[in-house]
Scaffold this motif. Structure first.
Motif, PDB file in Angstrom:
ATOM      1  N   PRO A 297      24.809  18.740  -2.738  1.00  0.00           N
ATOM      2  CA  PRO A 297      23.526  19.271  -3.223  1.00  0.00           C
ATOM      3  C   PRO A 297      22.404  19.250  -2.201  1.00  0.00           C
ATOM      4  CG  PRO A 297      23.740  16.988  -3.872  1.00  0.00           C
ATOM      5  CD  PRO A 297      24.992  17.316  -3.106  1.00  0.00           C
ATOM      6  N   HIS A 298      22.725  19.156  -0.896  1.00  0.00           N
ATOM      7  CA  HIS A 298      21.683  19.026   0.115  1.00  0.00           C
ATOM      8  C   HIS A 298      21.643  20.208   1.083  1.00  0.00           C
ATOM      9  CE1 HIS A 298      20.544  15.078  -1.216  1.00  0.00           C
ATOM     10  NE2 HIS A 298      21.791  14.645  -1.113  1.00  0.00           N
ATOM     11  N   SER A 299      22.023  21.387   0.615  1.00  0.00           N
ATOM     12  CA  SER A 299      22.019  22.554   1.490  1.00  0.00           C
ATOM     13  C   SER A 299      20.617  22.898   1.975  1.00  0.00           C
ATOM     14  CB  SER A 299      22.636  23.757   0.771  1.00  0.00           C
ATOM     15  OG  SER A 299      23.997  23.509   0.480  1.00  0.00           O
ATOM     16  N   ALA A 300      19.615  22.729   1.139  1.00  0.00           N
ATOM     17  CA  ALA A 300      18.244  23.031   1.546  1.00  0.00           C
ATOM     18  C   ALA A 300      17.803  22.099   2.668  1.00  0.00           C
ATOM     19  CB  ALA A 300      17.299  22.905   0.352  1.00  0.00           C
ATOM     20  N   LEU A 301      18.198  20.842   2.586  1.00  0.00           N
ATOM     21  CA  LEU A 301      17.888  19.890   3.646  1.00  0.00           C
ATOM     22  C   LEU A 301      18.535  20.322   4.962  1.00  0.00           C
ATOM     23  CD1 LEU A 301      16.929  17.144   4.766  1.00  0.00           C
ATOM     24  CD2 LEU A 301      19.004  16.135   3.818  1.00  0.00           C
ATOM     25  N   LEU A 302      19.800  20.727   4.903  1.00  0.00           N
ATOM     26  CA  LEU A 302      20.504  21.146   6.123  1.00  0.00           C
ATOM     27  C   LEU A 302      19.905  22.410   6.718  1.00  0.00           C
ATOM     28  CD1 LEU A 302      23.017  19.770   7.500  1.00  0.00           C
ATOM     29  CD2 LEU A 302      22.522  18.959   5.191  1.00  0.00           C
ATOM     30  N   ARG A 303      19.408  23.303   5.881  1.00  0.00           N
ATOM     31  CA  ARG A 303      18.806  24.537   6.405  1.00  0.00           C
ATOM     32  C   ARG A 303      17.589  24.244   7.278  1.00  0.00           C
ATOM     33  NH1 ARG A 303      20.362  26.703   1.336  1.00  0.00           N
ATOM     34  NH2 ARG A 303      18.340  26.233   0.381  1.00  0.00           N
ATOM     35  N   ASP A 304      16.957  23.092   7.078  1.00  0.00           N
ATOM     36  CA  ASP A 304      15.761  22.746   7.840  1.00  0.00           C
ATOM     37  C   ASP A 304      16.072  21.924   9.088  1.00  0.00           C
ATOM     38  OD1 ASP A 304      12.877  22.816   8.084  1.00  0.00           O
ATOM     39  OD2 ASP A 304      12.884  20.673   7.612  1.00  0.00           O
ATOM     40  N   ILE A 305      17.351  21.614   9.322  1.00  0.00           N
ATOM     41  CA  ILE A 305      17.729  20.805  10.485  1.00  0.00           C
ATOM     42  C   ILE A 305      18.189  21.715  11.615  1.00  0.00           C
ATOM     43  CG2 ILE A 305      19.412  19.129  11.358  1.00  0.00           C
ATOM     44  CD1 ILE A 305      19.286  17.710   8.692  1.00  0.00           C
ATOM     45  N   PRO A 306      17.578  21.612  12.788  1.00  0.00           N
ATOM     46  CA  PRO A 306      17.995  22.463  13.915  1.00  0.00           C
ATOM     47  C   PRO A 306      19.393  22.077  14.412  1.00  0.00           C
ATOM     48  CG  PRO A 306      15.812  21.504  14.288  1.00  0.00           C
ATOM     49  CD  PRO A 306      16.413  20.782  13.121  1.00  0.00           C
ATOM     50  N   LEU A 307      20.124  23.061  14.854  1.00  0.00           N
ATOM     51  CA  LEU A 307      21.473  22.863  15.391  1.00  0.00           C
ATOM     52  C   LEU A 307      21.503  23.505  16.778  1.00  0.00           C
ATOM     53  CD1 LEU A 307      24.470  22.032  14.943  1.00  0.00           C
ATOM     54  CD2 LEU A 307      24.813  24.274  13.876  1.00  0.00           C
ATOM     55  N   TYR A 308      21.920  22.730  17.766  1.00  0.00           N
ATOM     56  CA  TYR A 308      21.892  23.200  19.150  1.00  0.00           C
ATOM     57  C   TYR A 308      23.269  23.092  19.801  1.00  0.00           C
ATOM     58  CZ  TYR A 308      16.824  22.400  18.729  1.00  0.00           C
ATOM     59  OH  TYR A 308      15.517  22.417  18.331  1.00  0.00           O
ATOM     60  N   VAL A 309      23.533  23.990  20.730  1.00  0.00           N
ATOM     61  CA  VAL A 309      24.649  23.855  21.656  1.00  0.00           C
ATOM     62  C   VAL A 309      24.081  23.348  22.975  1.00  0.00           C
ATOM     63  CG1 VAL A 309      26.480  25.032  22.926  1.00  0.00           C
ATOM     64  CG2 VAL A 309      25.925  25.742  20.596  1.00  0.00           C
ATOM     65  N   VAL A 310      24.635  22.255  23.485  1.00  0.00           N
ATOM     66  CA  VAL A 310      24.212  21.724  24.782  1.00  0.00           C
ATOM     67  C   VAL A 310      24.873  22.552  25.874  1.00  0.00           C
ATOM     68  CG1 VAL A 310      24.222  19.725  26.320  1.00  0.00           C
ATOM     69  CG2 VAL A 310      23.934  19.402  23.842  1.00  0.00           C
ATOM     70  N   THR A 311      24.069  23.186  26.700  1.00  0.00           N
ATOM     71  CA  THR A 311      24.601  24.046  27.758  1.00  0.00           C
ATOM     72  C   THR A 311      24.585  23.377  29.128  1.00  0.00           C
ATOM     73  OG1 THR A 311      22.404  25.064  27.976  1.00  0.00           O
ATOM     74  CG2 THR A 311      24.010  26.175  26.555  1.00  0.00           C
ATOM     75  N   GLU A 312      24.019  22.186  29.224  1.00  0.00           N
ATOM     76  CA  GLU A 312      24.026  21.416  30.470  1.00  0.00           C
ATOM     77  C   GLU A 312      25.385  20.723  30.605  1.00  0.00           C
ATOM     78  OE1 GLU A 312      24.132  19.669  33.605  1.00  0.00           O
ATOM     79  OE2 GLU A 312      22.159  20.630  33.358  1.00  0.00           O
ATOM     80  N   PRO A 313      26.200  21.101  31.604  1.00  0.00           N
ATOM     81  CA  PRO A 313      27.555  20.550  31.699  1.00  0.00           C
ATOM     82  C   PRO A 313      27.597  19.073  32.074  1.00  0.00           C
ATOM     83  CG  PRO A 313      27.073  21.936  33.592  1.00  0.00           C
ATOM     84  CD  PRO A 313      25.932  22.108  32.649  1.00  0.00           C
ATOM     85  N   LEU A 314      26.517  18.546  32.663  1.00  0.00           N
ATOM     86  CA  LEU A 314      26.484  17.147  33.083  1.00  0.00           C
ATOM     87  C   LEU A 314      25.448  16.368  32.277  1.00  0.00           C
ATOM     88  CD1 LEU A 314      26.758  17.663  36.945  1.00  0.00           C
ATOM     89  CD2 LEU A 314      28.590  17.133  35.325  1.00  0.00           C
ATOM     90  N   ALA A 315      25.412  16.631  30.981  1.00  0.00           N
ATOM     91  CA  ALA A 315      24.400  16.007  30.123  1.00  0.00           C
ATOM     92  C   ALA A 315      24.516  14.483  30.117  1.00  0.00           C
ATOM     93  CB  ALA A 315      24.517  16.552  28.704  1.00  0.00           C
ATOM     94  N   ALA A 316      25.735  13.956  30.073  1.00  0.00           N
ATOM     95  CA  ALA A 316      25.907  12.500  30.029  1.00  0.00           C
ATOM     96  C   ALA A 316      25.333  11.841  31.275  1.00  0.00           C
ATOM     97  CB  ALA A 316      27.376  12.145  29.862  1.00  0.00           C
ATOM     98  N   LEU A 317      25.583  12.433  32.454  1.00  0.00           N
ATOM     99  CA  LEU A 317      25.009  11.875  33.681  1.00  0.00           C
ATOM    100  C   LEU A 317      23.489  11.951  33.652  1.00  0.00           C
ATOM    101  CD1 LEU A 317      27.271  13.019  36.676  1.00  0.00           C
ATOM    102  CD2 LEU A 317      27.125  10.762  35.607  1.00  0.00           C
ATOM    103  N   ALA A 318      22.951  13.028  33.102  1.00  0.00           N
ATOM    104  CA  ALA A 318      21.501  13.151  32.987  1.00  0.00           C
ATOM    105  C   ALA A 318      20.944  12.053  32.086  1.00  0.00           C
ATOM    106  CB  ALA A 318      21.130  14.523  32.440  1.00  0.00           C
ATOM    107  N   GLY A 319      21.658  11.751  31.002  1.00  0.00           N
ATOM    108  CA  GLY A 319      21.238  10.679  30.112  1.00  0.00           C
ATOM    109  C   GLY A 319      21.284   9.325  30.781  1.00  0.00           C
TER     110      GLY A 319
END
Length: 345
Positions: A297-319
């Motif tokens: 019953p939480h579809s409205a909540l999910l509609r308000d949450i942004p969803l991203y694809v990480v395009t930085e291939p070395l994100a872990a090293l950046a972190g």
């Protein structure tokens, strides 16, 4: 002899940072707090018997810089003085590394803690949004990514610090929902009769799914590796591969929605991992987003949450670099995960 302690004291530069997965290991050196990381070629874990040998041959033998500290992210739970990787035969022994590699201190984190550290400051140029949603500043975030396994982590904000929350969320149950799912599930390889998310949402999981689809269709699978399956799907050379990739994305969207609910990730959910990068050209973004939001019953909540694809291939090293430069900005518990060389060594 090394001792362990907690705390977020500043690390001594130069700092070796490393992202060690089941298949690949990536290393860099931070000379100081302001320099860009000095990168080294990606290492295949299968090419070296130990992580110590990999660091010596691929990093220390290639530079005159001697790191004083190391911050390593490994694909597996960090527990004790001998750290087993989940999908790799390497065993990380920090006490041995201190003496053998000339380091003064080592911090070892879970690899998806590093991904969580990365999404604390991931720039817009390193991510692509799928669908709608609004970022709530200071709200929790989450990251997951299919690779050799399925990594999951959260990032919560408290007392002016970002706190990464690691775990083994990739091993949650994943069940069938549609008639097609119900036909496929009996043909999936299981672990003691159980289908976890990682049984489908990783490299070997994609092969598992592809073979199950072929079994349902009554055909012999023609492809044997994740790369072959994704390539055949992207180039539309194999119908079963195409369906496997489509369903892979749908199931990943479902699990991402579950993780969003677990962490109440109003700051966004981020999808990383090399497999997902390869299927982006044929990703049915609307279906992926719909699977993410389909959480009654939480579809409205999910509609308000942004969803991203990480395009930085070395994100872990950046972190890792972000943490290494300014550990005081992160509520990262290092007790039992921080090793110091004995005085005078």
């Amino acid at each position: 002899m090394a001792e362990r302690r907690g705390g977020n004291d500043a690390l001594n530069f130069p700092i070796l940072i490393g992202d060690i997965g089941g298949t690949n290991a990536r290393f860099a050196i931070l000379v100081d707090a302001y320099a860009e990381p000095k990168m080294f070629p990606v290492v295949q874990t299968a090419d070296f018997e130990t992580i110590d040998e990999a660091i010596q041959a691929s990093v220390l033998d290639k530079t005159s810089i001697q790191p004083q500290s190391a911050v390593l992210a490994v694909a597996g739970p960090v527990d004790g003085d001998e750290i087993d990787l989940t999908n790799c035969p390497w065993v990380v022994r920090p006490r041995q590394m201190l003496a053998g590699l000339g380091l003064g201190e080592i911090i070892v984190l879970n690899d998806f803690e590093a991904q969580a550290l990365a999404i604390s400051s991931l720039p817009a140029t390193a991510r692509t949004q799928i669908g709608g949603g609004t970022v709530h500043e200071g709200a929790s975030r989450a990251v997951l990514g299919p690779g050799t396994g399925l990594g999951v982590a959260g990032l919560v904000r408290a007392r002016g610090m970002w706190i990464p929350v690691a775990g083994e969320g990739g091993h949650i149950d994943l069940g069938p929902r549609t008639p097609r799912d119900l036909s496929i599930w009996p043909h999936l390889k299981t672990i003691e009769g159980r289908v976890s998310a990682e049984q489908i949402l990783c490299g070997r999981g994609l092969v598992n799914l592809y073979q199950a689809i072929a079994a349902v269709n009554g055909t012999d699978p023609q492809l044997a590796t994740p790369a072959e399956i994704t390539d055949a799907a992207v180039n539309r050379r194999d119908a079963a591969a195409g369906e496997a990739v489509d369903l892979f994305a749908t199931y990943l969207g479902r699990v991402a929605g579950d993780i969003a609910l677990i962490f109440m990730a109003r700051g966004g959910v981020f999808i990383g991992g090399g497999i997902f990068q390869r299927i982006i050209p044929i990703l049915k973004a609307d279906e992926f987003r719909a699977a993410f939001e389909d959480k009654a019953p939480h579809s409205a909540l999910l509609r308000d949450i942004p969803l991203y694809v990480v395009t930085e291939p070395l994100a872990a090293l950046a972190g890792l670099a972000t943490f290494a430069r300014t550990p005081r900005f992160f509520g990262l518990e290092t007790t039992g995960r921080h090793w110091l060389a004995a005085p005078g060594t």
